[in-house]
Design a protein around this motif. Sequence first.
Motif, PDB file in Angstrom:
ATOM      1  N   SER A 204      59.351 -27.947  44.016  1.00 46.21           N
ATOM      2  CA  SER A 204      58.327 -27.658  43.007  1.00 46.21           C
ATOM      3  C   SER A 204      57.084 -27.043  43.632  1.00 46.21           C
ATOM      4  N   ARG A 421      49.147 -28.661  32.819  1.00 47.03           N
ATOM      5  CA  ARG A 421      50.275 -27.916  33.383  1.00 47.03           C
ATOM      6  C   ARG A 421      51.213 -27.499  32.260  1.00 47.03           C
ATOM      7  N   GLN A 423      54.337 -26.910  30.604  1.00 48.98           N
ATOM      8  CA  GLN A 423      55.694 -27.377  30.860  1.00 48.98           C
ATOM      9  C   GLN A 423      56.645 -26.830  29.797  1.00 48.98           C
ATOM     10  N   PHE A 425      60.931 -25.804  28.983  1.00 40.24           N
ATOM     11  CA  PHE A 425      62.243 -26.317  29.330  1.00 40.24           C
ATOM     12  C   PHE A 425      63.283 -25.202  29.280  1.00 40.24           C
ATOM     13  N   ASN A 432      62.083 -24.184  22.544  1.00 35.96           N
ATOM     14  CA  ASN A 432      60.863 -24.736  23.113  1.00 35.96           C
ATOM     15  C   ASN A 432      59.772 -24.884  22.052  1.00 35.96           C
ATOM     16  N   ALA A 472      61.868 -24.677  33.878  1.00 31.45           N
ATOM     17  CA  ALA A 472      60.402 -24.780  33.829  1.00 31.45           C
ATOM     18  C   ALA A 472      59.750 -23.451  33.444  1.00 31.45           C
ATOM     19  N   LYS A 481      53.189 -18.764  29.944  1.00 33.91           N
ATOM     20  CA  LYS A 481      53.641 -20.138  29.695  1.00 33.91           C
ATOM     21  C   LYS A 481      52.581 -20.931  28.932  1.00 33.91           C
ATOM     22  N   THR A 485      53.042 -22.801  25.291  1.00 33.57           N
ATOM     23  CA  THR A 485      52.835 -24.243  25.094  1.00 33.57           C
ATOM     24  C   THR A 485      51.789 -24.502  24.004  1.00 33.57           C
ATOM     25  N   SER A 502      44.048 -26.085  28.981  1.00 28.51           N
ATOM     26  CA  SER A 502      45.343 -25.409  28.874  1.00 28.51           C
ATOM     27  C   SER A 502      45.227 -23.898  28.724  1.00 28.51           C
TER      28      SER A 502
END
Length: 581
Positions: A204, A421, A423, A425, A432, A472, A481, A485, A502
Amino acid sequence: MKQLLKYLKNYKKECVIAPAFKMLEAIFELFVPLVMARIIDEGISLLKETGDKSVILKCGALLVLLALIGLTCALIAQYFAAKAAIGFAKGVRGDLFSKILSFSHEVTDKQGTSTLITRMTNDINSVQNGVNMSLRLLLRSPFIVFGAMIMAFTINVKAAIIFTLVIPILFVIVTSITLTTIPKYKAIQKKLDRLTLHVRENLSGARVVRAFDAADEETDEFTKDNNEFYSMNRATAAISALLNPATLIIVNLALMVVIWQGGNLVNDNVLKNGQVIALINYMSQILIELVKLTNLFITINKATASASRIADTLAINNTLEDNGTLNAKEYIDSNEVLSFENVSFTYPGAGAPSLEALSFTVNKGETIGVIGGTGSGKSSLSSLIMRFYDASEGKIKLFGHEICEYSLNSLRSTVSYVPQRAQLFTGTIRNNLTLGASGASDEELWEALRISEGKEVVEKKEEGLDYVLTEAGANLSGGQKQRLTIARAVAEKNPLLILDDSSSALDYATDARLRTNLKALRDRMTLIIISQRVVSVKDADKILVLDDGKMAGFGTHDELLKNCEVYSEIVNSQSGREEEM
């Protein structure tokens, strides 16, 4: 292991059929030496005297039949044993996964992610293998050992006495080595946790390791732990490896005695040649089954160590109690959305509080900014609202009721949260985005993407919402990303949205458009923006300023510039940026 046996309750039939057919296989196997003895003592003698092959042919056909029956029994036993073991592992894995997901952040932090991963993978596989082997051999092998001894007594008591002397000696050897290796296997599993942690952190954090040219140091540290793991395995394997040669030596010595004694009995016309061969075959059967049994005990030792770790994880009492009975969705019309009343919070094991005597109120439709230096408690604030942790002191109310009065599911289904962070999938963008909004239509998803400034990102993908993200979301940039999110949270359409720093990867222009889009939702959404950027919070209705876990100020941008020294310092430190002018 006992704590996990309940997962076999749905496989009672399989747990009976598998060993039962193994026992049938063993019974037929025990008759083979007697049939061979008859071929030698009667069939061959008759063939020499009269040329009659009937006994040899009949006994030969019987041997083939016994072999076919034994093979059928073995296949049936293997099928049902595998079915029970796989089903057992499925049940354990499902409950363990659910248990791990239910853990509070405190428990997860204490246990360690690498440890939990090892228990979900290596430990469950070890226990599954132990169950499979036990169903097949735990009854069969001892049955063959004692059955062969009994069959030897039916041939000749004097020759069979050696069997009664050998078996107790072997039992002592197996028991001693087994008891010695059990704690060693538990220590090996703990060391495996450490190795898993190394791998996880370095995979990671691969970019960080390379950026600091620390690959050699990390490799050396991993090699050190890996060598220790190897040494522990080697030492334990060396002890376990004594089982096979120890049993072989004892059984082969016994075999020599049987041959010697059997030869004397043949010379004295007490036994026939075929009977001596049968005795040798029974001793060989004991040898083979003891080898299997020793390997089974090694497997059971590993499975027992793993089962103990799994049972310990399942038995962990969650520090976060879900005793709430209220449904938060029934109170979302309250004008007071959120309030902190003299709230303090200290992380487990920490020496000082992360938040101290915090009090403020958020009303419906307001946008609240939260700002402060690193370590000021901003993320701790969001964790308490989401009830990842419980406050050490004070009360946190949501929609007029303490958050502990709500069930965790209803609480978190009314609050949308975007962590620091981003996140994502593995799966499609659509999967998602619908993580918390399973019934959302494509139109609603595109609207959420428009609000989060992520629409352009998805439109550029040929597959659109069906574009597949790798693990990820590694095939997207950091800013992309973050926008996805945020879109995922917006798609939930919850009355409270928390953005925990964020938008840090977004440029100032995109961040500004995002905040403008979110403002348009204030008629149906209350917004909490946690950020280190003044520009991200200065237009909020109220700004909460945190300093070392304490509230340094709470008011509008202009009010804080006049009355809050901490806020003024933050503004001055960022005043050189054109976007914040």
